[in-house]
Scaffold this active site. Structure first.
Site, PDB file in Angstrom:
ATOM      1  N   LYS A   1     -16.890  14.500 -15.283  1.00  0.00           N
ATOM      2  CA  LYS A   1     -17.109  13.710 -16.491  1.00  0.00           C
ATOM      3  C   LYS A   1     -17.422  12.249 -16.157  1.00  0.00           C
ATOM      4  O   LYS A   1     -18.305  11.631 -16.772  1.00  0.00           O
ATOM      5  CB  LYS A   1     -15.879  13.805 -17.408  1.00  0.00           C
ATOM      6  CG  LYS A   1     -15.703  15.181 -18.035  1.00  0.00           C
ATOM      7  CD  LYS A   1     -14.593  15.231 -19.063  1.00  0.00           C
ATOM      8  CE  LYS A   1     -13.221  15.280 -18.452  1.00  0.00           C
ATOM      9  NZ  LYS A   1     -12.163  15.541 -19.473  1.00  0.00           N
TER      10      LYS A   1
ATOM     11  N   ARG B   1       0.383   5.781 -38.371  1.00  0.00           N
ATOM     12  CA  ARG B   1       1.500   4.899 -38.725  1.00  0.00           C
ATOM     13  C   ARG B   1       1.514   3.733 -37.745  1.00  0.00           C
ATOM     14  O   ARG B   1       1.418   3.923 -36.538  1.00  0.00           O
ATOM     15  CB  ARG B   1       2.841   5.647 -38.657  1.00  0.00           C
ATOM     16  CG  ARG B   1       2.916   6.895 -39.502  1.00  0.00           C
ATOM     17  CD  ARG B   1       2.781   6.604 -40.987  1.00  0.00           C
ATOM     18  NE  ARG B   1       3.783   5.677 -41.467  1.00  0.00           N
ATOM     19  CZ  ARG B   1       4.462   5.834 -42.598  1.00  0.00           C
ATOM     20  NH1 ARG B   1       4.268   6.906 -43.341  1.00  0.00           N
ATOM     21  NH2 ARG B   1       5.333   4.938 -42.983  1.00  0.00           N
TER      22      ARG B   1
ATOM     23  N   ASP C   1      -8.545  20.685 -12.384  1.00  0.00           N
ATOM     24  CA  ASP C   1      -8.497  19.742 -13.493  1.00  0.00           C
ATOM     25  C   ASP C   1      -9.048  18.380 -13.070  1.00  0.00           C
ATOM     26  O   ASP C   1      -9.833  17.762 -13.794  1.00  0.00           O
ATOM     27  CB  ASP C   1      -7.052  19.613 -13.974  1.00  0.00           C
ATOM     28  CG  ASP C   1      -6.959  19.052 -15.385  1.00  0.00           C
ATOM     29  OD1 ASP C   1      -7.508  19.690 -16.311  1.00  0.00           O
ATOM     30  OD2 ASP C   1      -6.335  17.998 -15.559  1.00  0.00           O
TER      31      ASP C   1
ATOM     32  N   HIS D   1      -4.822  20.373 -17.967  1.00  0.00           N
ATOM     33  CA  HIS D   1      -5.214  21.029 -19.211  1.00  0.00           C
ATOM     34  C   HIS D   1      -4.780  22.492 -19.169  1.00  0.00           C
ATOM     35  O   HIS D   1      -4.812  23.124 -18.105  1.00  0.00           O
ATOM     36  CB  HIS D   1      -6.733  20.933 -19.384  1.00  0.00           C
ATOM     37  CG  HIS D   1      -7.211  21.349 -20.737  1.00  0.00           C
ATOM     38  ND1 HIS D   1      -7.368  22.670 -21.094  1.00  0.00           N
ATOM     39  CD2 HIS D   1      -7.567  20.616 -21.820  1.00  0.00           C
ATOM     40  CE1 HIS D   1      -7.801  22.734 -22.341  1.00  0.00           C
ATOM     41  NE2 HIS D   1      -7.932  21.509 -22.806  1.00  0.00           N
TER      42      HIS D   1
ATOM     43  N   ALA E   1     -10.642  20.336 -35.011  1.00  0.00           N
ATOM     44  CA  ALA E   1     -11.067  21.531 -34.296  1.00  0.00           C
ATOM     45  C   ALA E   1     -12.241  22.181 -35.020  1.00  0.00           C
ATOM     46  O   ALA E   1     -12.236  22.338 -36.237  1.00  0.00           O
ATOM     47  CB  ALA E   1      -9.913  22.522 -34.177  1.00  0.00           C
TER      48      ALA E   1
ATOM     49  N   HIS F   1      -3.124   3.058 -24.577  1.00  0.00           N
ATOM     50  CA  HIS F   1      -3.770   3.682 -25.741  1.00  0.00           C
ATOM     51  C   HIS F   1      -2.676   4.376 -26.547  1.00  0.00           C
ATOM     52  O   HIS F   1      -1.954   5.225 -26.021  1.00  0.00           O
ATOM     53  CB  HIS F   1      -4.814   4.699 -25.280  1.00  0.00           C
ATOM     54  CG  HIS F   1      -5.560   5.353 -26.408  1.00  0.00           C
ATOM     55  ND1 HIS F   1      -6.577   4.728 -27.083  1.00  0.00           N
ATOM     56  CD2 HIS F   1      -5.435   6.588 -26.968  1.00  0.00           C
ATOM     57  CE1 HIS F   1      -7.060   5.544 -28.013  1.00  0.00           C
ATOM     58  NE2 HIS F   1      -6.376   6.675 -27.974  1.00  0.00           N
TER      59      HIS F   1
ATOM     60  N   GLY G   1     -13.194  19.756 -26.809  1.00  0.00           N
ATOM     61  CA  GLY G   1     -12.675  20.146 -28.110  1.00  0.00           C
ATOM     62  C   GLY G   1     -11.868  21.425 -28.060  1.00  0.00           C
ATOM     63  O   GLY G   1     -11.967  22.222 -27.119  1.00  0.00           O
TER      64      GLY G   1
ATOM     65  N   GLN H   1      -3.838  12.329 -21.904  1.00  0.00           N
ATOM     66  CA  GLN H   1      -2.993  12.954 -22.907  1.00  0.00           C
ATOM     67  C   GLN H   1      -1.596  12.343 -22.760  1.00  0.00           C
ATOM     68  O   GLN H   1      -1.279  11.720 -21.735  1.00  0.00           O
ATOM     69  CB  GLN H   1      -2.960  14.465 -22.692  1.00  0.00           C
ATOM     70  CG  GLN H   1      -2.388  15.267 -23.828  1.00  0.00           C
ATOM     71  CD  GLN H   1      -2.942  14.854 -25.178  1.00  0.00           C
ATOM     72  OE1 GLN H   1      -2.310  14.060 -25.860  1.00  0.00           O
ATOM     73  NE2 GLN H   1      -4.092  15.369 -25.564  1.00  0.00           N
TER      74      GLN H   1
ATOM     75  N   ASN I   1     -12.757  18.483 -12.726  1.00  0.00           N
ATOM     76  CA  ASN I   1     -13.425  18.383 -14.020  1.00  0.00           C
ATOM     77  C   ASN I   1     -13.493  16.927 -14.483  1.00  0.00           C
ATOM     78  O   ASN I   1     -14.513  16.488 -15.030  1.00  0.00           O
ATOM     79  CB  ASN I   1     -12.679  19.234 -15.052  1.00  0.00           C
ATOM     80  CG  ASN I   1     -13.387  19.272 -16.389  1.00  0.00           C
ATOM     81  OD1 ASN I   1     -14.587  19.498 -16.465  1.00  0.00           O
ATOM     82  ND2 ASN I   1     -12.647  19.052 -17.462  1.00  0.00           N
TER      83      ASN I   1
ATOM     84  N   SER J   1      -5.452  -0.035 -27.338  1.00  0.00           N
ATOM     85  CA  SER J   1      -6.340   0.641 -28.278  1.00  0.00           C
ATOM     86  C   SER J   1      -5.485   1.603 -29.082  1.00  0.00           C
ATOM     87  O   SER J   1      -4.387   1.990 -28.660  1.00  0.00           O
ATOM     88  CB  SER J   1      -7.471   1.365 -27.540  1.00  0.00           C
ATOM     89  OG  SER J   1      -6.971   2.218 -26.524  1.00  0.00           O
TER      90      SER J   1
END
Length: 311
Positions: free
Chosen positions: A178, A285, A171, A162, A62, A279, A119, A189, A174, A26
């Site tokens: 989700k 680009r 972390d 994070h 943001a 991903h 976010g 990330q 969390n 992806s």
């Protein structure tokens, strides 16, 4: 007798010798600000579309700063290409009513996939504060989206934690919330060592997180820019990367070759470790991401080529 030959024999076989193209990919894009940037984006979309990615996602600035441009880009991808488009959506500076309305508009436009994120604050360096009438975190956002429609939902994961997390356990907890709220997968990330990803995935599995965790790959061609990204998301950049890019500021072709080599080696090591989903953070680009996919054995799908020829 010379010992050279035995030493060579002990070297590992070529990294991409046994790749079979049995991967899913992806790609992530960001909404363009200018006509020139829009041209570059659509050239990249056109280049990557024949690889038949599972989906392509479009980021959300943001504080919702790119809301309209994100929506327009997602709708155009859905309307003019064969690609499945996923829209990023965040909790920042918007009420639940506003966010729910955006989600309904996406559903009405045929968008079935949301990348749900807490976010970043609109001003770098400031702490996140939820809207008084908004979603407090990504887990709440996921639950709210699932109540609106049966969206496919991806969320973020952080192999190095994070920046706002007190420790790795918090972390991972969390992330578990989700997934428990209804997220279908987590996209990490960026990171720069395979051990970082495998260690994180093992820890997540030990906690009972059984959803798909997809490694996020950032082909680096600008170390200074990457450092800014890393500071925002808690990623570390190894010192050897600075050495690799040293002296290449005015040699863009060489810099791109080095960038492709570094990212391709990481992907090859992940592939050898059993990873089959990737991903790519393309920065709009196509060249580096396309080259890495090619090294991993992925080739254009004929029906996507035909779509472009007959569109």
């Amino acid at each position: 007798m010379s010992t050279l030959a035995p030493n060579i024999a002990r070297l590992a076989k070529p990294l991409f010798e046994d790749v079979h193209g049995d991967i899913d990919v992806s790609f992530e894009f960001f909404p363009p600000k200018t006509e020139k940037m829009e041209e570059t984006l659509w050239e990249s979309v056109t280049t990557l579309e024949p690889l038949a990615p599972r989906f392509v996602s479009v980021t959300y600035g943001a504080g919702g700063s790119t809301r309209a441009r994100t929506h327009a880009t997602v709708e155009r991808i859905a309307r003019e290409t064969s690609l499945s488009a996923a829209a990023h959506l965040t909790c920042v500076e918007a009420s639940r009513t506003e966010i729910d309305e955006i989600a309904r508009e996406y559903w009405a436009a045929g968008v079935r996939h949301i990348v749900a994120l807490r976010g970043d604050p609109p001003e770098q360096g400031k702490s996140f504060a939820s809207h008084p009438d908004g979603y407090s975190n990504a887990a709440e956002l996921v639950r709210g989206l699932k109540a609106i429609a049966p969206f496919e939902i991806s969320v973020a994961a952080y192999p190095e934690s994070h920046p706002d997390s007190p420790n790795k356990a918090a972390d991972l907890d969390n992330l578990w919330r989700k997934i428990d709220a209804g997220a279908d997968r987590a996209i990490t990330q960026f990171f720069f060592s395979p051990e970082c990803f495998f260690r994180f995935r093992d820890h997540a599995a030990a906690m009972g997180i059984d959803a798909e965790i997809v490694p996020g790959i950032l082909p680096v061609s600008n170390v200074a820019q990457t450092r800014k990204f890393a500071a925002m998301c808690g990623a570390s950049i190894p010192s050897w990367m600075d050495r690799l890019f040293e002296g290449l500021d005015n040699l863009p072709a060489a810099r791109q070759l080095v960038a492709a080599t570094v990212a391709a080696e990481l992907c090859g090591q992940l592939y050898q470790g059993g990873v089959r989903h990737f991903h790519f953070y393309t920065l709009n680009r196509a060249e580096l991401s396309y080259a890495i996919c090619h090294l991993l054995g992925l080739r254009p799908k004929e029906h996507h080529v035909e779509h472009r020829l007959t569109a």
